[in-house]
Design an enzyme around this catalytic site. Sequence first.
Site, mmCIF file in Angstrom:
data_model
loop_
_atom_site.group_PDB
_atom_site.id
_atom_site.type_symbol
_atom_site.label_atom_id
_atom_site.label_comp_id
_atom_site.label_asym_id
_atom_site.label_seq_id
_atom_site.Cartn_x
_atom_site.Cartn_y
_atom_site.Cartn_z
ATOM 1 N N LYS A 114 8.236 65.197 76.353
ATOM 2 C CA LYS A 114 7.352 64.415 77.224
ATOM 3 C C LYS A 114 6.317 65.292 77.893
ATOM 4 O O LYS A 114 5.199 64.849 78.129
ATOM 5 C CB LYS A 114 8.164 63.652 78.285
ATOM 6 C CG LYS A 114 8.882 62.426 77.721
ATOM 7 C CD LYS A 114 9.196 61.408 78.804
ATOM 8 C CE LYS A 114 9.823 60.159 78.184
ATOM 9 N NZ LYS A 114 10.244 59.184 79.204
ATOM 10 N N LYS A 196 11.972 57.764 65.329
ATOM 11 C CA LYS A 196 12.564 56.570 65.920
ATOM 12 C C LYS A 196 11.501 55.507 66.213
ATOM 13 O O LYS A 196 10.384 55.850 66.604
ATOM 14 C CB LYS A 196 13.246 57.010 67.230
ATOM 15 C CG LYS A 196 14.060 55.947 67.914
ATOM 16 C CD LYS A 196 14.797 56.526 69.107
ATOM 17 C CE LYS A 196 15.017 55.449 70.150
ATOM 18 N NZ LYS A 196 15.826 55.885 71.284
ATOM 19 N N LYS A 199 8.221 52.497 71.570
ATOM 20 C CA LYS A 199 7.059 51.815 72.118
ATOM 21 C C LYS A 199 5.878 52.754 72.304
ATOM 22 O O LYS A 199 4.764 52.320 72.486
ATOM 23 C CB LYS A 199 7.411 51.082 73.423
ATOM 24 C CG LYS A 199 8.239 51.854 74.408
ATOM 25 C CD LYS A 199 8.879 50.895 75.420
ATOM 26 C CE LYS A 199 9.992 51.607 76.189
ATOM 27 N NZ LYS A 199 10.829 50.676 76.941
#
Length: 332
Positions: A114, A196, A199
Amino acid sequence: MDNKKIILSGIQPSGKLTLGSYLGAIKNWAELAEEYDCYYAIVDMHAITVRQEPAELRRTTLEQIAQYVAAGLDPEKNTLFIQSHVSAHAELGWVLSCYTMFGELSRMTQFKDKSAKNSENINAGLFTYPALMAADILLYQADLVPVGDDQKQHVEICRDIAQRFNGIYGDTFKIPEPFIPKIGARIMSLQEPESKMSKSDKTAGGCIYLMDKPEDILRAFKRAVTDSDTAVRYDPQEKPGVSNLMQIYAACSGKTLEAIAAEFDGRGYGDFKAAVGEAVVETLRPIREETTRLLGDKAYLESIYKSGAERAARAANRTLQKVYKKLGFVAK
Ligand code: TRP
């Protein structure tokens, strides 16, 4: 009180729920209610570690509650709540951050990912996130934490923090176990089946959302990446795209992987992809319709998250008071 084991899990309201979060998480949660005492949080406090648009965050939080219920989580049998409504999360999160080491947090792969993706906003919350997640879990004395593969490391650090605290102050927290479902644990992107379904996936058609229109879903499956072979065979290493579609079809239809391979033997990918698309459309249709209906019933939705927060707070405050006492905080 009964002696059911306790389950806690959470999903961030940072965007719309995906087919991956439904098949990998919520669908399985709905089957646990009889056997376990289940708490499911919408972790809005985690979501703000990345910038959110306020109106959008409010909308997706409410939509997510409606989707939990529409997807089969009975609010009478499960405690559904919004993390920021139970202040014990922030309080215990702070305490646990004082029992979590800088070095441990530096090893978290999600933090590394992140911060690479948000290089302009590597804030302290993003770094201490696992301490807040540990608080989410430990407040409820959870036995089991249903999570995807990517969250295993966070459950492990939670166990380390709990053991460290228990070691200093005596038995305080139950040591939780990760609970990883066999089927649907990892639904992958339709466009990049090595990663994966997420979103944050920016490739068009890689991610299916619960509220997507049937025609968009069918189109995305028609365009799903497969391989240059023609056999519908489960082999995640050699055939990641086809194997992912088989997993999705299995989860939506209840068929086994072997039955699916037999069903499409010699028929090629066209028929197969269309069948998977249809199965997904029929799985999501009732959820989408019920979500829309619930979003129109604001009073009912409010009653769900208010009574959920009350129930959650009762359990959470019991643990928090125990912790404060052990720390030497003067009682109010
Ligand atoms: N970190 C989880 C994720 O990003 C969300 C989460 C927050 C969570 N608190 C939790 C999951 C507690 C399980 C238990 O997916």
